[in-house]
Design an enzyme around this catalytic site. Structure first.
Site, PDB file in Angstrom:
ATOM      1  N   HIS A 216       0.933  -1.327   0.030  1.00 15.45           N
ATOM      2  CA  HIS A 216      -0.003   0.157  -0.005  1.00 15.45           C
ATOM      3  C   HIS A 216       0.932   1.308  -0.093  1.00 15.45           C
ATOM      4  O   HIS A 216       2.144   1.216  -0.055  1.00 15.45           O
ATOM      5  CB  HIS A 216      -0.838  -0.027   1.201  1.00 15.45           C
ATOM      6  CG  HIS A 216      -1.886   1.022   1.181  1.00 15.45           C
ATOM      7  ND1 HIS A 216      -2.609   1.306   0.313  1.00 15.45           N
ATOM      8  CD2 HIS A 216      -2.492   1.822   2.272  1.00 15.45           C
ATOM      9  CE1 HIS A 216      -3.420   2.398   0.609  1.00 15.45           C
ATOM     10  NE2 HIS A 216      -3.133   2.805   1.875  1.00 15.45           N
TER      11      HIS A 216
ATOM     12  N   ASP B  25     -10.944  -3.834  -0.826  1.00 11.98           N
ATOM     13  CA  ASP B  25     -10.926  -2.578  -0.842  1.00 11.98           C
ATOM     14  C   ASP B  25     -11.371  -2.005  -2.279  1.00 11.98           C
ATOM     15  O   ASP B  25     -10.920  -2.567  -3.293  1.00 11.98           O
ATOM     16  CB  ASP B  25      -9.239  -2.257  -1.043  1.00 11.98           C
ATOM     17  CG  ASP B  25      -8.958  -0.763  -1.308  1.00 11.98           C
ATOM     18  OD1 ASP B  25      -9.855   0.074  -1.313  1.00 11.98           O
ATOM     19  OD2 ASP B  25      -7.681  -0.449  -1.364  1.00 11.98           O
TER      20      ASP B  25
ATOM     21  N   VAL C 115       1.584   8.116  -7.885  1.00 15.20           N
ATOM     22  CA  VAL C 115       0.742   6.805  -8.177  1.00 15.20           C
ATOM     23  C   VAL C 115      -0.201   6.619  -6.928  1.00 15.20           C
ATOM     24  O   VAL C 115       0.186   6.973  -5.769  1.00 15.20           O
ATOM     25  CB  VAL C 115       1.466   5.702  -8.667  1.00 15.20           C
ATOM     26  CG1 VAL C 115       2.479   5.737  -9.817  1.00 15.20           C
ATOM     27  CG2 VAL C 115       2.634   5.179  -7.316  1.00 15.20           C
TER      28      VAL C 115
ATOM     29  N   GLY D 273      -2.062   4.447  -4.213  1.00 11.11           N
ATOM     30  CA  GLY D 273      -2.064   3.535  -3.279  1.00 11.11           C
ATOM     31  C   GLY D 273      -2.993   2.258  -3.448  1.00 11.11           C
ATOM     32  O   GLY D 273      -2.962   1.298  -2.387  1.00 11.11           O
ATOM     33  N   HIS D 274      -4.051   2.239  -4.420  1.00 11.29           N
ATOM     34  CA  HIS D 274      -4.973   1.182  -4.196  1.00 11.29           C
ATOM     35  C   HIS D 274      -5.191   0.317  -5.577  1.00 11.29           C
ATOM     36  O   HIS D 274      -4.682   0.756  -6.558  1.00 11.29           O
ATOM     37  CB  HIS D 274      -6.288   1.793  -4.239  1.00 11.29           C
ATOM     38  CG  HIS D 274      -6.486   2.752  -2.637  1.00 11.29           C
ATOM     39  ND1 HIS D 274      -6.981   2.212  -1.699  1.00 11.29           N
ATOM     40  CD2 HIS D 274      -6.173   3.879  -2.535  1.00 11.29           C
ATOM     41  CE1 HIS D 274      -7.056   2.988  -0.657  1.00 11.29           C
ATOM     42  NE2 HIS D 274      -6.594   4.272  -1.256  1.00 11.29           N
TER      43      HIS D 274
ATOM     44  N   ASP E 272     -15.896  18.624  16.489  1.00 12.67           N
ATOM     45  CA  ASP E 272     -15.676  19.959  16.217  1.00 12.67           C
ATOM     46  C   ASP E 272     -15.141  20.713  17.390  1.00 12.67           C
ATOM     47  O   ASP E 272     -15.390  20.741  18.462  1.00 12.67           O
ATOM     48  CB  ASP E 272     -17.048  20.845  15.881  1.00 12.67           C
ATOM     49  CG  ASP E 272     -16.999  22.112  15.532  1.00 12.67           C
ATOM     50  OD1 ASP E 272     -15.778  22.418  15.428  1.00 12.67           O
ATOM     51  OD2 ASP E 272     -17.973  22.727  15.446  1.00 12.67           O
TER      52      ASP E 272
END
Lengths: 558, 558
Positions: A148, A202, A371, A373-374, A449
């Site tokens: 990855h 993924d 490039v 990562g997947h 928040d």
């Protein structure tokens, strides 16, 4: 299109229940719960970054409601890798129960530990590596190397009597990764032979045809750009992208330049990566940022954060001349990073600002400096073919990504009814090799928040959007509690438009008249009177100014 | 980095002055003023669409300030083509002086006339076509065919005794356009031979290497997608893209389908385009939208707007099931359009919504269903080489686009000092073949919000952003005017956060104490008292709630 919520049945013995709490229908806050015989295993616990329709929100967490009363049943939290969208919500879960054990690779645990230190939490950890098998409660875990955009990522195989599940985490299949650690297709093959009952995979790049190019292809481009740069070089990237930084260090060294790391997260992460041996720093290349200014302009590379146009990060501040390094003609800025959808305007503002200052800006739009990562579609097909899973649950992605991934599964012969397209909160039961949707939990957004967690509601965000689009008008009237007569006011103030309050003179008599009439009819309740004020000014502002601001009426008794 | 503003000198006789009021440093609101011997010629008058940091803004206009007192000097407004970013601000200029003559091609004028009709303005017009020459005041105009993503676009050559200027408008150089009307390189060559003193050139795609593919390449893709579609087909595109719609009509006809146009602007523009002969409707293909439901699903194509995710357009409403056409499994949706930077989140929300409903969504991310309307770097090089202009002023683009365009000019041998990188308001004087920057006007943003023009200021937008990020607190206190004693209050209300006002109980005593102390020191002025209230609650809310909302204090005397 609200999803129909319905409760799953009680979990039958011998059945594995799987329910993702985040990461389905969004890119971020990945978290999936596995339940077997009353025990829970969690895989990943990440954050989601807000979009422009969620103003003021810092982070979005997975909705812990389905497990918040079952914290004692959790036997472990497996973290597949060290990215924020997989580990970022861990501190918020550990604040509920500090001794939940974290399970992950060396780098992953080092990164989350550094993060937890800021929250003053010292976690229980179990460091694992590829090939290792661990029994955690009723879950027999096996960890498998995957490649990855951060080192030391792991997929996890989860065995229970109900069957074998494989969850990839984020991954791709670079066949020539910098560290030689490829996604372990031999292990995938072995699991395939054994029989994978459910594959959680993924989906981020499932819509992208072909194959993700190797990370190694970026090195020569960086090298060329740095070789030609006449003055300073500033490279921005993600602060956890060890291999990208490695290539910058190598390219700098090859060109006789030194590198100064900038930004707290960059320095922290690279220090960890070097200590653990993931980053190999060429001799003498790193220089402390404070000493970098003594180095000639053509001998230095600054490595910074801010590649997504984050307003407070180093790069944005440079573009706004709000940093001690002021880029100018001859300087080269490289954005060696992706452009996350939604960040375009911010990133292009930074690029334009730097260009205007005279810098040469190199980014993925004009050079091959990034490039993904997947795994792209081509790589996912390899996985389906080698695993031949019985059931598939695409995870990690917007709905279009999940859909594209399910189609790829079907193209390899997996029946459509065995590919599950779900949303956060979908409850899937696995038994006898069949995965079935048995429920849909009600999953919301939990907004961080400032220092508050879960206080800001969707109604608040709607208010904020109205305030942003239209501003507001406040109207204050003081009335005599006995007679209802107006004592003072109406005082009218507006913000977000019509700074000249003179326009409101026209409506004041109308409000006074409406209140007088109400008083005559015996209305005394301040709330009822304030509703009359709201209606009167609301109608007027719509008709005369053609606006629909938020109206905040207040009738006070004196 | 605010630009240094300085006044240009008085315009010398025999000199042409050029000053762009919009389109430099932004993609939109294109407008350039040409001044010679006291007379003004305007080329284009477009709008810019707001970004997310400009909430509630509908449109942004060019800043007319430099010409607003000189409307009587304007001899004509040349409109190069009919896109909003070139004609959209015309109604706002004509509202200041209704008889300013509009000069443009047949389609361009027809589109602006339809628009002006909605504003109840009937303009003076002069229809011109390629090859035509017109003397307009001191300006000798020649119109030249250019190819763009709308038919009938024109470049304009402007001759004065000061020299020859060529302004391209938006253009590309498709060598096989649907209508056979190519950018007239022969005319460019002839002008080059004559000697172009100043070249104003479209920069939008100057960063894109190579050549824009031909519009014709989209037809076969549309044809294939429609041929395979099992049920309804919905195509979304820009409502002025006549050639794109033409290809949809042709592909529908080839597949035995009829086409229903949807959306007011789509119907209006295509009606005009057909009447003027720019759109050739295959016999019997068009069907009224109301009758389309009687046609079988596999025989109909809906052609709609909303390709940019605009929330009120047809496509977004379909994705939200807020339209009578409810897409579902088997339906095909084609987004045959660009993805304008900044619109990504909105567009992807629509794509995800449609995908979730079961539709097959085809877009430029997964199929070749769009080509750009602008010349890429390779095409621009052709222009520079054939024209060999003495001076270049890149227009139409963000700063990075203008910079890339200037670099291309320099690569063809034009000296760097003859390529002018300017911002809106840059004043360029042309004389004796030399273009020189002689001033920088102060150019602001003019926001259209609802029915108001120029009322919303940058300060209002800053307020709106604060309101959006943090919400607000209003504090009302009624004091006795004689003693300064608090009579009623403080009443505290918040919106955008902390709906439970109980949190404010803690600060009320602090405010009361601060006011009591002020009263003791003799402070009576309500404004001074309200500042005390602001400081007290501001400090408290920052420290205890870690927030910085807008604070609106109000002290009323009773």
């Amino acid at each position: 299109m609200p999803t129909t919520v319905y409760d799953p049945p009680a979990l039958a013995p011998g059945t594995l229940r799987v329910y993702p709490l985040g990461g389905l229908g969004e890119v971020g806050r990945n978290m999936t719960v596995f339940e077997y015989e009353g025990k829970l295993l969690i895989v990943d616990c990440g954050v989601l970054f807000p979009e422009e329709h969620q103003p003021g929100v810092d982070l979005i967490l997975p909705d812990f409601s389905p497990i918040k009363h079952r914290l004692d049943d959790i036997v472990g939290i497996v973290l597949t890798h060290g990215h924020e969208d997989h580990i970022g919500a861990v501190p918020y879960l550990l604040k509920r129960k500090g001794d939940l054990p974290l399970i992950g690779s060396g780098l992953t645990l080092a990164l989350i530990e550094a993060k937890l230190k800021e929250h003053r939490i010292k976690p229980y950890t179990l460091t694992v590596k590829e090939g290792q098998r661990e029994q955690v409660g009723p879950f027999d875990l096996e960890f498998i190397a995957v490649n990855h955009s951060i080192p030391d990522a792991l997929a996890v195989a989860i065995r229970t009597p109900a069957g074998l599940v494989l969850a990839t985490g984020d991954f791709k299949m670079d066949q020539l990764p910098l560290d030689g650690r490829i996604t372990d297709l031999r292990a995938f093959a072995r699991l395939g032979e054994e029989g994978v009952d459910l594959f959680l995979v993924d989906s981020t790049n499932a819509e992208v045809p072909g194959f993700t190019p190797t990370e190694r292809s970026i090195g020569p481009v960086l090298d060329q750009v740095i070789a030609k740069a006449p003055r300073r070089v500033i490279v921005a990237s993600f602060s956890s992208h060890v291999h990208r930084v490695q290539q910058v260090l190598d390219a700098a060294a090859a060109n006789g330049r030194r590198v100064a790391l900038m930004g707290r997260s960059m320095v922290r992460n690279m220090t960890i990566a070097e200590q653990l041996g993931y980053l190999k720093v060429p001799d003498g290349v790193l220089v402390d940022y404070k000493k970098a200014r003594d180095i000639p302009d053509d001998k230095i590379v600054y490595m910074s954060t801010g590649s997504q146009g984050e307003p407070m990060a180093v790069l944005s501040r440079m573009a706004n001349l709000d940093h001690e390094i002021e880029p100018g003609p001859g300087d080269t800025v490289i954005l060696a990073s992706s452009l996350i959808p939604g960040n375009e305007n911010a990133v292009y503002r930074v690029i334009d600002g730097l260009t205007k200052l005279g810098a040469n800006v190199v980014h993925k739009g004009n050079a091959k400096v990034h490039v993904s990562g997947h795994a792209a579609a081509g790589e996912l097909l390899y996985c389906y073919n080698i695993l031949q899973p019985k059931n598939v649950l695409p995870i990690h992605g917007e709905y279009r990504h999940l859909t594209a991934n399910a189609k790829l599964a079907q193209e390899t012969g997996i029946p459509a009814e065995r590919t599950i397209l779900g949303e956060n909160g979908v409850v899937v039961d696995l038994r006898d090799g069949v995965a079935t949707v048995v429920g849909q939990l009600d999953i919301g957004f939990v907004y961080v928040d400032g220092s508050t967690v879960g206080e800001i509601t969707d109604a608040d965000l709607k208010d904020r959007r109205i305030l942003a689009e239209e501003g507001f008008i406040s109207v204050i009237v003081v009335v005599d509690s006995a007679t209802g007569r107006v004592v003072t006011g109406p005082e009218i103030h507006a913000r977000g438009f019509a700074e000249d309050t003179a326009v409101f003179e026209a409506v004041k008599p109308k409000i006074a008249a409406a209140l007088a009439e109400a008083a005559k009819s015996g209305v005394r309740d301040p709330h009822a009177l304030s509703q009359i004020v709201r209606r009167t000014i609301g109608r007027w502002v719509n008709q005369s100014l053609r606006r629909r601001p938020m109206i905040v009426p207040l009738v006070i008794e004196a």
